[in-house]
Scaffold this motif. Structure first.
Motif, PDB file in Angstrom:
ATOM      1  N   ASN A   1       1.036  -1.359  -0.047  1.00 54.22           N
ATOM      2  CA  ASN A   1       0.008   0.106   0.012  1.00 54.22           C
ATOM      3  C   ASN A   1       0.560   1.136  -0.108  1.00 54.22           C
ATOM      4  OD1 ASN A   1      -2.413  -1.329   0.135  1.00 54.22           O
ATOM      5  ND2 ASN A   1      -2.608  -1.393   2.224  1.00 54.22           N
ATOM      6  N   GLN A   2       2.081   1.108   0.388  1.00 50.62           N
ATOM      7  CA  GLN A   2       2.938   2.101   0.483  1.00 50.62           C
ATOM      8  C   GLN A   2       4.007   2.559  -0.757  1.00 50.62           C
ATOM      9  OE1 GLN A   2       4.357   3.001   4.615  1.00 50.62           O
ATOM     10  NE2 GLN A   2       3.438   0.915   5.150  1.00 50.62           N
TER      11      GLN A   2
ATOM     12  N   LEU B   1       4.984   4.322   7.028  1.00 51.74           N
ATOM     13  CA  LEU B   1       6.369   4.147   7.189  1.00 51.74           C
ATOM     14  C   LEU B   1       7.322   4.784   6.208  1.00 51.74           C
ATOM     15  CD1 LEU B   1       8.474   2.615   8.889  1.00 51.74           C
ATOM     16  CD2 LEU B   1       8.490   0.810   7.591  1.00 51.74           C
ATOM     17  N   VAL B   2       7.036   4.513   5.048  1.00 49.77           N
ATOM     18  CA  VAL B   2       7.609   5.101   3.743  1.00 49.77           C
ATOM     19  C   VAL B   2       7.767   6.702   3.887  1.00 49.77           C
ATOM     20  CG1 VAL B   2       8.051   5.042   1.095  1.00 49.77           C
ATOM     21  CG2 VAL B   2       7.369   3.013   2.316  1.00 49.77           C
TER      22      VAL B   2
ATOM     23  N   VAL C   1      18.978   9.347  10.908  1.00 44.47           N
ATOM     24  CA  VAL C   1      18.255  10.170  11.602  1.00 44.47           C
ATOM     25  C   VAL C   1      17.084   9.121  12.214  1.00 44.47           C
ATOM     26  CG1 VAL C   1      16.099  11.780  11.424  1.00 44.47           C
ATOM     27  CG2 VAL C   1      18.508  12.061  10.256  1.00 44.47           C
ATOM     28  N   SER C   2      16.893   9.334  13.325  1.00 42.41           N
ATOM     29  CA  SER C   2      15.695   8.642  13.993  1.00 42.41           C
ATOM     30  C   SER C   2      14.438   9.119  14.009  1.00 42.41           C
ATOM     31  CB  SER C   2      16.330   8.329  15.609  1.00 42.41           C
ATOM     32  OG  SER C   2      15.122   7.977  16.300  1.00 42.41           O
ATOM     33  N   VAL C   3      13.500   8.735  13.426  1.00 36.66           N
ATOM     34  CA  VAL C   3      12.132   9.224  13.129  1.00 36.66           C
ATOM     35  C   VAL C   3      11.100   8.629  14.220  1.00 36.66           C
ATOM     36  CG1 VAL C   3      10.440   9.398  11.242  1.00 36.66           C
ATOM     37  CG2 VAL C   3      12.914   9.072  10.496  1.00 36.66           C
ATOM     38  N   ASP C   4      10.478   9.649  14.529  1.00 37.59           N
ATOM     39  CA  ASP C   4       9.591   9.294  15.691  1.00 37.59           C
ATOM     40  C   ASP C   4       8.275   8.849  15.325  1.00 37.59           C
ATOM     41  OD1 ASP C   4       8.185   9.375  18.277  1.00 37.59           O
ATOM     42  OD2 ASP C   4       7.869  11.500  18.077  1.00 37.59           O
ATOM     43  N   PHE C   5       7.869   7.332  15.723  1.00 40.42           N
ATOM     44  CA  PHE C   5       6.715   6.829  15.561  1.00 40.42           C
ATOM     45  C   PHE C   5       5.924   6.611  16.928  1.00 40.42           C
ATOM     46  CE2 PHE C   5       8.746   5.887  11.392  1.00 40.42           C
ATOM     47  CZ  PHE C   5       7.892   5.946  10.467  1.00 40.42           C
ATOM     48  N   SER C   6       6.216   7.368  17.704  1.00 39.92           N
ATOM     49  CA  SER C   6       5.853   6.935  19.189  1.00 39.92           C
ATOM     50  C   SER C   6       3.973   6.939  19.102  1.00 39.92           C
ATOM     51  CB  SER C   6       6.035   8.091  20.158  1.00 39.92           C
ATOM     52  OG  SER C   6       5.753   9.427  19.792  1.00 39.92           O
ATOM     53  N   GLU C   7       3.199   7.758  18.314  1.00 38.28           N
ATOM     54  CA  GLU C   7       2.122   7.596  18.286  1.00 38.28           C
ATOM     55  C   GLU C   7       1.367   6.256  17.559  1.00 38.28           C
ATOM     56  OE1 GLU C   7       3.142   8.357  13.760  1.00 38.28           O
ATOM     57  OE2 GLU C   7       4.037   8.925  15.816  1.00 38.28           O
TER      58      GLU C   7
END
Length: 190
Positions: free
Chosen positions: A42-43, A106-107, A166-172
């Motif tokens: 889907n991405q 994610l992508v 780079v660390s990408v925030d997915f905390s949600e």
């Protein structure tokens, strides 16, 4: 515009699962890799699977399947190295086969991180833990990865940090990174 392909990493030994092929284990009557593939498709258009055994079973998912060029189950970096050597896209997205609920954005989120000048790789962070196997890596880092691998190192997060990832925030979406490491984990979900 940068081009991106994706690789599902399913080439490990799954020691904590008793050595079975983790990507082919069933969750809700579907192999783990099928769940991952459905969320990725889907991405992103171009998806392949890195597997080192049961190749015929993996080819039934209708995407290219490739084995590590380096023998001996050397870990996820071996699959990444092989993928970067053969990539035709600017970047390759890597995801593990044992996280069937991966984020549907994610992508997009990882891609936005590498659009900044000088950033050649990014990976996911759920607010508590880093998830280096969910990463987007530029093909420009092939030589660096070859050198890192040749030095005997196999720690993915160390490599990413050395490349100023780079660390990408997915905390949600913390639950999106739930993985299944044991057969008991899968049975609990059923």
């Amino acid at each position: 515009m940068i081009t991106i392909s994706a690789v599902i990493l399913a080439g490990g030994l799954a020691r904590r699962m008793g050595g079975v092929d983790k990507g082919l284990q069933l969750l809700n009557n579907q192999p783990l890799v099928a769940h991952t593939l459905a969320r990725l498709k889907n991405q992103i258009y171009q998806v392949s699977i890195n597997a080192n055994r049961n190749i015929d079973q993996y080819t039934q998912f209708g995407v290219p399947v490739f084995q590590d060029e380096i023998e001996g189950f050397q870990g996820p970096l071996s699959g990444m190295l092989t993928a970067l050597r053969h990539a035709k896209t600017d970047y390759v997205l890597f995801v593990p086969c044992d996280c069937p609920y991966l984020p549907l954005n994610l992508v997009a989120k990882l891609q936005s991180a590498v659009k900044k000048p000088g950033i050649l790789c990014a990976y996911a962070h759920d607010g508590e833990r880093e998830h280096p196997t969910f990463c987007l890596i530029s093909r420009q880092l092939l030589t660096a990865l070859e050198q890192y691998f040749a030095s005997g190192e196999r720690r993915m997060l160390v490599f990413l940090r050395e490349q100023h990832a780079v660390s990408v925030d997915f905390s949600e979406q913390k639950s999106a990174f739930r993985n299944f490491n044991t057969l008991a984990d899968l049975q609990e979900q059923r």
